[in-house]
Design an enzyme around this catalytic site. Structure first.
Site, PDB file in Angstrom:
ATOM      1  N   ARG A 116       0.712  -1.225   0.124  1.00 42.13           N
ATOM      2  CA  ARG A 116       0.132  -0.218   0.213  1.00 42.13           C
ATOM      3  C   ARG A 116       1.034   1.199  -0.136  1.00 42.13           C
ATOM      4  O   ARG A 116       1.831   1.334   0.823  1.00 42.13           O
ATOM      5  CB  ARG A 116      -0.925   0.092   1.139  1.00 42.13           C
ATOM      6  N   LYS A 124      -3.701 -11.171  -7.528  1.00 36.87           N
ATOM      7  CA  LYS A 124      -3.502  -9.682  -7.316  1.00 36.87           C
ATOM      8  C   LYS A 124      -4.783  -9.000  -7.696  1.00 36.87           C
ATOM      9  O   LYS A 124      -5.502  -8.115  -7.258  1.00 36.87           O
ATOM     10  CB  LYS A 124      -2.385  -9.223  -8.148  1.00 36.87           C
ATOM     11  N   LEU A 163     -14.984   0.124   4.802  1.00 36.10           N
ATOM     12  CA  LEU A 163     -16.259   0.478   4.650  1.00 36.10           C
ATOM     13  C   LEU A 163     -16.362   1.924   4.841  1.00 36.10           C
ATOM     14  O   LEU A 163     -17.187   2.133   5.650  1.00 36.10           O
ATOM     15  CB  LEU A 163     -16.922  -0.298   5.698  1.00 36.10           C
ATOM     16  N   CYS A 221      -3.834   2.090  -8.957  1.00 37.40           N
ATOM     17  CA  CYS A 221      -3.867   0.539  -8.918  1.00 37.40           C
ATOM     18  C   CYS A 221      -5.405   0.233  -9.182  1.00 37.40           C
ATOM     19  O   CYS A 221      -6.003  -0.250 -10.203  1.00 37.40           O
ATOM     20  CB  CYS A 221      -3.288  -0.053  -7.698  1.00 37.40           C
TER      21      CYS A 221
HETATM   22  P1  NAD Z   1       5.227   3.632 -11.838  1.00 40.52           P
HETATM   23  O1  NAD Z   1       4.847   4.333 -13.149  1.00 40.52           O
HETATM   24  O2  NAD Z   1       5.660   4.619 -10.567  1.00 40.52           O
HETATM   25  O3  NAD Z   1       6.591   3.238 -12.071  1.00 40.52           O
HETATM   26  C1  NAD Z   1       6.969   2.492 -13.297  1.00 40.52           C
HETATM   27  C2  NAD Z   1       8.518   2.544 -13.585  1.00 40.52           C
HETATM   28  O4  NAD Z   1       8.864   1.793 -14.710  1.00 40.52           O
HETATM   29  C3  NAD Z   1       8.816   3.743 -14.190  1.00 40.52           C
HETATM   30  O5  NAD Z   1       9.652   4.753 -13.274  1.00 40.52           O
HETATM   31  C4  NAD Z   1       9.244   3.923 -15.686  1.00 40.52           C
HETATM   32  O6  NAD Z   1      10.086   4.935 -16.040  1.00 40.52           O
HETATM   33  C5  NAD Z   1       9.858   2.411 -15.524  1.00 40.52           C
HETATM   34  N1  NAD Z   1      10.132   1.746 -16.708  1.00 40.52           N
HETATM   35  C6  NAD Z   1       9.082   1.521 -17.572  1.00 40.52           C
HETATM   36  N2  NAD Z   1       9.483   0.956 -18.820  1.00 40.52           N
HETATM   37  C7  NAD Z   1      10.773   0.401 -18.357  1.00 40.52           C
HETATM   38  C8  NAD Z   1      11.764  -0.257 -19.007  1.00 40.52           C
HETATM   39  N3  NAD Z   1      11.664  -0.833 -20.234  1.00 40.52           N
HETATM   40  N4  NAD Z   1      12.754  -0.334 -18.585  1.00 40.52           N
HETATM   41  C9  NAD Z   1      13.086   0.065 -17.098  1.00 40.52           C
HETATM   42  N5  NAD Z   1      12.166   0.749 -16.473  1.00 40.52           N
HETATM   43  C10 NAD Z   1      11.121   1.170 -17.220  1.00 40.52           C
HETATM   44  O7  NAD Z   1       4.230   2.494 -11.499  1.00 40.52           O
HETATM   45  P2  NAD Z   1       4.300   1.804 -10.195  1.00 40.52           P
HETATM   46  O8  NAD Z   1       3.227   2.485  -9.099  1.00 40.52           O
HETATM   47  O9  NAD Z   1       5.601   1.414  -9.391  1.00 40.52           O
HETATM   48  O10 NAD Z   1       3.567   0.298 -10.620  1.00 40.52           O
HETATM   49  C11 NAD Z   1       4.384  -0.712 -11.329  1.00 40.52           C
HETATM   50  C12 NAD Z   1       3.667  -1.893 -11.322  1.00 40.52           C
HETATM   51  O11 NAD Z   1       3.533  -2.488  -9.976  1.00 40.52           O
HETATM   52  C13 NAD Z   1       2.022  -1.482 -11.952  1.00 40.52           C
HETATM   53  O12 NAD Z   1       1.936  -2.958 -12.878  1.00 40.52           O
HETATM   54  C14 NAD Z   1       1.318  -1.680 -10.811  1.00 40.52           C
HETATM   55  O13 NAD Z   1      -0.157  -1.949 -10.966  1.00 40.52           O
HETATM   56  C15 NAD Z   1       1.806  -2.558 -10.037  1.00 40.52           C
HETATM   57  N6  NAD Z   1       1.657  -2.434  -8.371  1.00 40.52           N
HETATM   58  C16 NAD Z   1       1.804  -1.016  -7.867  1.00 40.52           C
HETATM   59  C17 NAD Z   1       1.336  -0.599  -6.722  1.00 40.52           C
HETATM   60  C18 NAD Z   1       1.696   0.705  -6.048  1.00 40.52           C
HETATM   61  O14 NAD Z   1       1.140   0.820  -4.988  1.00 40.52           O
HETATM   62  N7  NAD Z   1       2.141   1.735  -6.696  1.00 40.52           N
HETATM   63  C19 NAD Z   1       1.066  -1.671  -5.716  1.00 40.52           C
HETATM   64  C20 NAD Z   1       1.097  -2.916  -6.381  1.00 40.52           C
HETATM   65  C21 NAD Z   1       1.309  -3.279  -7.578  1.00 40.52           C
END
Ligand code: NAD
Length: 436
Positions: free
Chosen positions: A149, A206, A252, A262
């Site tokens: 989270r 997930k 709730l 997300c």
């Molecule tokens: P974000 O956009 O903050 O980070 C993604 C990062 O990936 C960016 O910094 C981007 O520059 C980098 N990136 C993209 N293409 C790339 C490549 N080819 N090589 C290297 N780096 C690259 O996104 P996030 O919030 O960190 O989410 C990432 C994933 O995790 C998503 O699938 C999201 O659904 C999942 N997720 C996020 C959270 C959350 O709370 N943020 C929680 C669980 C799951």
């Protein structure tokens, strides 16, 4: 263990720093040179409590470094991939461009026996399509969904509720599960549930978890809509049903609903994927969950309009919050900003404040006025709307103090977080959501 983390956003930067903090030798890789420069200097490129400390320690220890150069993934035993999976621009499905590109870029640097652990949230079936590219390098692909989270990401990464690892059938899968147990050794030693599944199940776990949470929030918001039609109080209703342990009180909280990077895109991507699988009707309710959620933003705007006798043009309205939730500077699909933008669209003079998210908000919505200081933001307001439950607004702002700053005495509580009786006693028109 030598670890690489591909993608250093909200998930990856925390994961990289957390893995270094439990003793691994970690390289974080991202395309964004600014992010990498900041992380390399031991500075968090976004607000996340506890991250600056473990980043600094990690970088200073020499066990944590960051680069834009994918070739530096070479030599790591485990490669975590946590790049973004946003909603497609032209539909509800997940955009897998970044995931596909990251795997293609990583592949040349994989060695036989490496493990690639997908962490991004992906549509079920994605791991199966990525398996050949990983296996052709003699490596094994597992999926290790992330449940952190924002706001508690460091704790959730180091000490999660559970760990889930989807592995392919056979010896390679079993070996990979053992390696992941080693990666997460401190949590495993504590007795954290460690669930080994097949790949498809791990991908589904997930999105199912997020679908459930979103449904729970929209359920109580649906009850808020009924409460509004009947004069009932949804906060009392939530408390009463929440005492039933089968239901539980958490999630709730009726209000302006969920947002962030997300839940909204994950439930849409899940519904889109289910349709591709010919099972659209199984999760058809997620469309309703989404619709209820979006209606609450509109409802908040209506409550402000009604409280100001439908005359908001030129009225100064202070919006308390911009982030999608407290303890984060994340404004992706933020209900708070959505409400601010709508009010501004109706001609109000909107002033937005937030303890952490102003910079991000300004970049996305430069048309809004931002004031960093809460009290300055409140000064001269005709009405106030609380949209992000920061302690600064929910706990620390007394109606008496607010009265010394504002012109009007209207407060709309978009999160049902304020003490309605106290605000009314101080002479305010208090308007909650789903409350009489
Ligand atoms: P974000 O956009 O903050 O980070 C993604 C990062 O990936 C960016 O910094 C981007 O520059 C980098 N990136 C993209 N293409 C790339 C490549 N080819 N090589 C290297 N780096 C690259 O996104 P996030 O919030 O960190 O989410 C990432 C994933 O995790 C998503 O699938 C999201 O659904 C999942 N997720 C996020 C959270 C959350 O709370 N943020 C929680 C669980 C799951």
């Amino acid at each position: 263990m030598k670890i690489s983390v591909i993608g250093c956003g909200y998930l990856g930067a925390v994961h990289a720093a957390a893995m270094a903090s439990i003793g691994h030798d970690v390289v974080g890789i991202d395309l964004d040179p600014d992010k990498i420069a900041s992380l390399s200097a031991g500075e968090a490129p976004f607000f996340e409590p506890g991250l600056p400390e473990i980043l600094k320690q990690g970088v200073a220890s020499g066990r944590l470094r960051f680069t834009t150069d994918m070739s530096e993934a070479r030599g790591a035993a485990v490669h975590f991939v946590g790049v973004g999976t946003p909603q497609k621009k032209d539909g509800y499905a997940a955009d897998l461009t970044y995931v596909n590109a990251a795997f293609a870029e990583l592949a040349p640097y994989l060695s036989s026996g490496d493990i690639v652990a997908g962490k991004s949230t992906v549509p079920v079936g994605t791991a199966a399509t990525l398996t050949p590219i990983v296996e052709s390098a003699g490596a094994t692909l597992v999926w290790n969904p992330e449940f952190l989270r924002e706001g508690f990401a460091v704790k959730d990464t180091i000490d999660p509720d559970r760990l889930v690892v989807g592995v392919p059938a056979g010896d390679a899968g079993e070996t990979a599960a053992d390696v992941l147990r080693e990666v997460y050794a401190p949590a495993v030693a504590k007795g954290t549930p460690f669930l080994v599944t097949d790949l498809a199940t791990s991908e589904l776990v997930k999105v199912a978890a997020n679908a459930f949470l979103a449904t729970k929030i929209s359920f109580i918001n649906a009850m808020a809509e009924i409460a509004e039609a009947t004069g009932a109080d949804v906060t009392q209703l939530a408390e009463a049903i929440g005492h039933d342990v089968r239901i539980g009180r958490r999630f709730l909280g009726a209000g302006i609903g969920f947002g962030g990077g997300c839940l909204p895109k994950d439930i849409r991507a899940f519904a889109a994927r289910a349709e591709e699988l010919g099972r659209g009707e199984s999760v058809g309710f997620l469309r309703e969950v989404d619709a209820i959620n979006l209606r609450r933003r509109e409802r908040a705007v209506t409550l402000v309009l009604d409280a100001l006798d439908r005359d908001v043009v030129g009225k100064r309205i202070t919006v308390l919050g911009a982030a999608f939730k407290p303890h984060s500077d994340d404004i992706r699909d933020s209900p708070a900003l959505d409400v601010a933008v709508r009010l501004r669209g109706l001609g109000a003079d909107v002033v937005v404040t937030d303890p952490q998210a102003i910079e991000n908000a300004r970049r996305q919505h430069p048309q809004l006025t931002y004031v960093e200081d809460r009290d300055e933001a409140l000064r001269g307001a005709d009405a106030v709307i609380l949209v992000t439950e920061w302690d600064e607004y929910r706990r620390d702002l007394s109606p008496e103090h607010a009265s010394s700053l504002t012109v009007g005495r209207v407060i709309v509580d978009g999160r049902n977080g304020l003490d309605a009786a106290a605000w009314r006693a101080a002479g305010w028109t208090y308007v909650g959501m789903g409350r009489p």
